[in-house]
Design an enzyme around this catalytic site. Structure first.
Site, PDB file in Angstrom:
ATOM      1  N   LYS A   1      15.030  57.420  45.603  1.00 41.61           N
ATOM      2  CA  LYS A   1      14.319  57.859  46.806  1.00 41.61           C
ATOM      3  C   LYS A   1      14.543  59.352  47.089  1.00 41.61           C
ATOM      4  CE  LYS A   1      14.302  53.330  49.167  1.00 41.61           C
ATOM      5  NZ  LYS A   1      14.755  52.633  50.405  1.00 41.61           N
TER       6      LYS A   1
ATOM      7  N   TYR B   1       4.975  49.812  50.804  1.00 44.10           N
ATOM      8  CA  TYR B   1       5.811  49.061  51.749  1.00 44.10           C
ATOM      9  C   TYR B   1       4.973  48.206  52.714  1.00 44.10           C
ATOM     10  CZ  TYR B   1      10.431  51.057  50.625  1.00 44.10           C
ATOM     11  OH  TYR B   1      11.625  51.386  50.025  1.00 44.10           O
TER      12      TYR B   1
ATOM     13  N   PHE C   1      10.557  50.119  61.990  1.00 42.02           N
ATOM     14  CA  PHE C   1      10.959  51.291  61.209  1.00 42.02           C
ATOM     15  C   PHE C   1       9.884  51.765  60.229  1.00 42.02           C
ATOM     16  CE2 PHE C   1      12.759  47.494  59.099  1.00 42.02           C
ATOM     17  CZ  PHE C   1      12.209  47.608  57.825  1.00 42.02           C
TER      18      PHE C   1
ATOM     19  N   THR D   1      21.342  47.017  52.012  1.00 37.03           N
ATOM     20  CA  THR D   1      20.422  48.020  52.566  1.00 37.03           C
ATOM     21  C   THR D   1      21.162  49.091  53.360  1.00 37.03           C
ATOM     22  OG1 THR D   1      18.796  46.239  52.773  1.00 37.03           O
ATOM     23  CG2 THR D   1      18.333  48.284  53.972  1.00 37.03           C
TER      24      THR D   1
ATOM     25  N   ASN E   1      18.681  55.492  51.954  1.00 33.59           N
ATOM     26  CA  ASN E   1      19.666  54.723  51.178  1.00 33.59           C
ATOM     27  C   ASN E   1      19.485  54.844  49.665  1.00 33.59           C
ATOM     28  OD1 ASN E   1      17.385  53.206  51.009  1.00 33.59           O
ATOM     29  ND2 ASN E   1      18.225  51.367  51.962  1.00 33.59           N
TER      30      ASN E   1
ATOM     31  N   HIS F   1      15.511  52.061  45.757  1.00 37.59           N
ATOM     32  CA  HIS F   1      14.763  50.831  46.034  1.00 37.59           C
ATOM     33  C   HIS F   1      14.898  49.912  44.835  1.00 37.59           C
ATOM     34  CE1 HIS F   1      11.477  48.087  46.993  1.00 37.59           C
ATOM     35  NE2 HIS F   1      11.165  48.182  45.706  1.00 37.59           N
TER      36      HIS F   1
ATOM     37  N   GLU G   1       5.068  45.817  42.316  1.00 33.90           N
ATOM     38  CA  GLU G   1       5.647  47.161  42.430  1.00 33.90           C
ATOM     39  C   GLU G   1       5.612  47.920  41.105  1.00 33.90           C
ATOM     40  OE1 GLU G   1       9.464  46.450  44.254  1.00 33.90           O
ATOM     41  OE2 GLU G   1       8.536  46.008  46.195  1.00 33.90           O
TER      42      GLU G   1
END
Ligand code: UDP
Ligand code: MG
Length: 132
Positions: free
Chosen positions: A9, A49, A57, A91, A112, A115, A126
């Site tokens: 990320k 997502y 969020f 997470t 974080n 993924h 994905e």
């Protein structure tokens, strides 16, 4: 043999941790099958997502995912989905086990660092989202 999708990320790419994350993945015996660096726009982040679109969020998450380059990686191995989820850790890095990628590198529950797909159906969606 199973395939799963890893994203490194924006927070991790920005801090030059791409190689360190890949090192942990390869050391754990997962095979890198395909990889590319890309910059998501808000719409692409929202599509990726979409399962979280009703969550509070969602707006911040998709802004963050579009805030800088990411690295998308297809991983392969026996039981790769679960093995890579275990290697990522929880997470929230505060809850992540010692030695997991998120425990070592994540900044917060949002930023974080990585993924990972959570089931065969999401892994199929994905991986196809980023690779033909
Ligand atoms: N996230 C967040 N706040 C939360 C839960 C999740 O910002 O309270 C972000 C975080 O970046 C997480 C992503 O949304 O990795 C997707 O959430 P999910 O519950 O699917 O966690 P994951 O599967 O990534 O562990
Ligand atoms: Mg998830």
């Amino acid at each position: 043999m199973e395939l799963t999708l890893c994203l490194i990320k924006p927070d991790a790419v920005r801090r030059d941790l791409t190689g360190s994350v890949l090192y942990m993945i390869e050391k754990a015996g997962l095979k890198v099958m395909a990889m590319k660096m890309i910059r998501l726009d808000k719409r692409l982040a929202e599509g990726f997502y979409h399962v979280h679109s009703e969550r509070p969020f969602f707006g911040e998450l998709t802004e963050y995912m579009a805030s800088g380059p990411i690295v998308a990686v297809v991983l392969a191995g026996d039981n790769a989905i679960k093995r890579y989820r275990d290697l990522m850790g929880a997470t929230d890095p505060a809850q992540a086990a010692e030695g997991t990628i998120r425990k070592v590198f994540a900044l917060s529950k949002q930023e974080n660092s990585v993924h990972g797909s959570d089931a065969p159906e999401t892994a199929a969606f994905e991986t196809a989202y980023f690779f033909s």
